[in-house]
Design a protein around this motif. Structure first.
Motif, PDB file in Angstrom:
ATOM      1  N   LEU A 184      23.419  85.074   6.752  1.00  0.00           N
ATOM      2  CA  LEU A 184      24.088  85.572   7.956  1.00  0.00           C
ATOM      3  C   LEU A 184      23.745  84.704   9.158  1.00  0.00           C
ATOM      4  O   LEU A 184      24.628  84.344   9.949  1.00  0.00           O
ATOM      5  CB  LEU A 184      23.676  87.023   8.210  1.00  0.00           C
ATOM      6  CG  LEU A 184      24.286  87.671   9.453  1.00  0.00           C
ATOM      7  CD1 LEU A 184      25.797  87.834   9.295  1.00  0.00           C
ATOM      8  CD2 LEU A 184      23.624  89.016   9.730  1.00  0.00           C
ATOM      9  N   TYR A 187      25.618  81.435   8.896  1.00  0.00           N
ATOM     10  CA  TYR A 187      27.032  81.600   9.250  1.00  0.00           C
ATOM     11  C   TYR A 187      27.201  81.668  10.769  1.00  0.00           C
ATOM     12  O   TYR A 187      28.103  81.040  11.342  1.00  0.00           O
ATOM     13  CB  TYR A 187      27.597  82.876   8.625  1.00  0.00           C
ATOM     14  CG  TYR A 187      27.628  82.891   7.120  1.00  0.00           C
ATOM     15  CD1 TYR A 187      27.870  81.734   6.378  1.00  0.00           C
ATOM     16  CD2 TYR A 187      27.415  84.074   6.420  1.00  0.00           C
ATOM     17  CE1 TYR A 187      27.891  81.756   4.993  1.00  0.00           C
ATOM     18  CE2 TYR A 187      27.436  84.109   5.040  1.00  0.00           C
ATOM     19  CZ  TYR A 187      27.667  82.946   4.325  1.00  0.00           C
ATOM     20  OH  TYR A 187      27.682  82.992   2.953  1.00  0.00           O
ATOM     21  N   GLY A 188      26.350  82.458  11.418  1.00  0.00           N
ATOM     22  CA  GLY A 188      26.454  82.595  12.868  1.00  0.00           C
ATOM     23  C   GLY A 188      26.226  81.284  13.591  1.00  0.00           C
ATOM     24  O   GLY A 188      26.963  80.928  14.524  1.00  0.00           O
ATOM     25  N   ARG A 191      29.216  78.788  12.979  1.00  0.00           N
ATOM     26  CA  ARG A 191      30.443  79.167  13.687  1.00  0.00           C
ATOM     27  C   ARG A 191      30.280  79.015  15.200  1.00  0.00           C
ATOM     28  O   ARG A 191      31.217  78.601  15.889  1.00  0.00           O
ATOM     29  CB  ARG A 191      30.838  80.596  13.307  1.00  0.00           C
ATOM     30  CG  ARG A 191      31.474  80.674  11.923  1.00  0.00           C
ATOM     31  CD  ARG A 191      31.406  82.085  11.326  1.00  0.00           C
ATOM     32  NE  ARG A 191      32.164  82.172  10.091  1.00  0.00           N
ATOM     33  CZ  ARG A 191      31.770  81.618   8.939  1.00  0.00           C
ATOM     34  NH1 ARG A 191      30.633  80.950   8.885  1.00  0.00           N
ATOM     35  NH2 ARG A 191      32.525  81.737   7.849  1.00  0.00           N
ATOM     36  N   ILE A 218      23.117  88.497  16.025  1.00  0.00           N
ATOM     37  CA  ILE A 218      24.432  88.593  15.378  1.00  0.00           C
ATOM     38  C   ILE A 218      24.839  90.051  15.237  1.00  0.00           C
ATOM     39  O   ILE A 218      25.996  90.413  15.480  1.00  0.00           O
ATOM     40  CB  ILE A 218      24.415  87.883  14.007  1.00  0.00           C
ATOM     41  CG1 ILE A 218      24.059  86.404  14.184  1.00  0.00           C
ATOM     42  CG2 ILE A 218      25.769  88.013  13.313  1.00  0.00           C
ATOM     43  CD1 ILE A 218      23.856  85.658  12.881  1.00  0.00           C
ATOM     44  N   SER A 232      31.073  86.268  11.024  1.00  0.00           N
ATOM     45  CA  SER A 232      29.882  85.978  10.217  1.00  0.00           C
ATOM     46  C   SER A 232      29.589  87.130   9.263  1.00  0.00           C
ATOM     47  O   SER A 232      29.255  86.918   8.090  1.00  0.00           O
ATOM     48  CB  SER A 232      28.683  85.725  11.126  1.00  0.00           C
ATOM     49  OG  SER A 232      28.895  84.609  11.964  1.00  0.00           O
ATOM     50  N   TYR A 233      29.723  88.364   9.753  1.00  0.00           N
ATOM     51  CA  TYR A 233      29.529  89.522   8.881  1.00  0.00           C
ATOM     52  C   TYR A 233      30.597  89.588   7.799  1.00  0.00           C
ATOM     53  O   TYR A 233      30.314  89.966   6.654  1.00  0.00           O
ATOM     54  CB  TYR A 233      29.527  90.819   9.705  1.00  0.00           C
ATOM     55  CG  TYR A 233      28.140  91.282  10.046  1.00  0.00           C
ATOM     56  CD1 TYR A 233      27.323  91.886   9.087  1.00  0.00           C
ATOM     57  CD2 TYR A 233      27.622  91.102  11.323  1.00  0.00           C
ATOM     58  CE1 TYR A 233      26.042  92.292   9.398  1.00  0.00           C
ATOM     59  CE2 TYR A 233      26.339  91.515  11.635  1.00  0.00           C
ATOM     60  CZ  TYR A 233      25.552  92.111  10.662  1.00  0.00           C
ATOM     61  OH  TYR A 233      24.278  92.499  10.973  1.00  0.00           O
ATOM     62  N   GLU A 235      32.062  87.076   6.407  1.00  0.00           N
ATOM     63  CA  GLU A 235      31.743  86.073   5.393  1.00  0.00           C
ATOM     64  C   GLU A 235      30.618  86.567   4.482  1.00  0.00           C
ATOM     65  O   GLU A 235      30.688  86.424   3.255  1.00  0.00           O
ATOM     66  CB  GLU A 235      31.348  84.759   6.065  1.00  0.00           C
ATOM     67  CG  GLU A 235      31.053  83.623   5.102  1.00  0.00           C
ATOM     68  CD  GLU A 235      32.286  83.101   4.372  1.00  0.00           C
ATOM     69  OE1 GLU A 235      32.131  82.185   3.554  1.00  0.00           O
ATOM     70  OE2 GLU A 235      33.401  83.611   4.614  1.00  0.00           O
TER      71      GLU A 235
END
Length: 313
Positions: A184, A187-188, A191, A218, A232-233, A235
């Motif tokens: 997570l 991803y954050g 992005r 996040i 992000s969540y 994904e």
């Protein structure tokens, strides 16, 4: 058997709790986690002695992160403690004078949820823990399934991407590299780096840099509607739900229980996981769907589960 003690070995503290037959924690004792492997054994014994003082305790269950042998006695390998074929059961039994059962911590948490949490009323349950990594446990036919050698249900290290991201276990493409707290954060950060203008809330919750983004930022940003945090969540949930669909093909449970730190976010993470699960479930339009439930016991699950497994012998 009446009262038993469950032990949870954490990174900063070791907690022992006296637990009754209803899964209620009656008394606890916590000690700091020492830096050495032998020191941790000493601390476990100290925590057990402290919790058991004044209680008529009959057995001890220890939840340990790592591979535990089929006799539930020896920690074959622990990733965060220098235990290699560590005879933990014998060492603790000699010190505390009580029967000891050693169990993988994720298995213990799964059993706790099955017996006293979200799994009540189900005979076939798969538990996954979404924390820093990804763990799990399997209960089929009301029994914890550990495999022939005791090391089943290491779900986090199922390879979902051939030659994918390098995992701490030494392999590549493991599920926990795509569905976990670490994933997570990645991803954050990715992005936010690509579209910083869409991550204004997220960046503002940290120190203003991409590198300063943490999981808690996040979560808070997603609750405030930050597009990067929400994506992000999504994904994370896409990978988690797809993995559950694969596990449904293997085990066909009536329920999946999602625990670990990320489950504390409730529907923020559970709703998109359910959607991904339905999307990737083979034959989903024709077959019954397992429920996807939030864990109920929180960080008590491992302690309560270990104590109950000790009660069962």
């Amino acid at each position: 058997m009446g009262l038993t003690i469950g032990v949870d070995i954490g990174g900063t503290k070791i907690a022992a709790g006296v637990v009754d037959e209803e899964g209620t924690i009656l008394d606890t004792h916590k000690v700091p986690t020492p830096p050495t492997a032998e020191g941790i054994v000493d601390a476990i014994c100290a925590a057990v002695s402290g919790a058991g003082k004044g209680n008529d305790v009959e057995a001890v269950g220890i939840g340990a992160a790592g591979y535990v042998d089929d006799k539930r006695a020896t920690v074959l390998f622990a990733p965060n403690i220098d235990w290699r074929h560590e005879p933990l059961k014998d060492k603790v039994e000699q010190r505390v004078g009580l029967p000891v059962v050693v169990e993988n911590d994720a298995n213990a948490a799964a059993w706790g949820e099955y017996r006293f949490g979200a799994g009540q009323g189900h005979e076939d349950v798969i538990v996954i823990t979404l924390g820093t990594g990804l763990g799990g446990g399997v209960i089929i036919g009301n029994k914890l399934r550990r495999g022939r050698f005791g090391v089943a249900a290491e779900f986090g290290h199922i390879r979902v991407v051939p030659d994918g991201l390098l995992c701490g276990c030494g392999s590549q493409g493991c599920w926990e590299q795509y569905a976990s707290g670490r994933a997570l954060v990645r991803y954050g950060q990715q992005r936010a780096n690509a579209t910083p203008e869409a991550a204004e809330i997220l960046l503002g919750l940290g120190d203003g840099t991409v590198e300063g983004i943490q999981g808690k930022h996040i979560s808070e940003a997603a609750r405030q509607g930050d597009p990067v945090a929400v994506d992000s969540y999504r994904e994370l949930a896409r990978w988690a739900g797809a993995g559950l669909a694969d596990l449904a093909s293997l085990f066909d449970p009536s329920a999946f229980i999602v625990g670990g730190g990320l489950s504390d976010e409730g529907e923020l993470v559970l709703d998109p996981i359910r959607k991904s699960f339905r999307r990737w479930l083979i034959g989903g339009q024709w077959r019954p769907h397992a429920q996807v439930l939030a864990a109920q016991l929180g960080n008590k699950a491992g302690l309560v589960g270990a104590a109950d497994l000790a009660r069962q012998g």
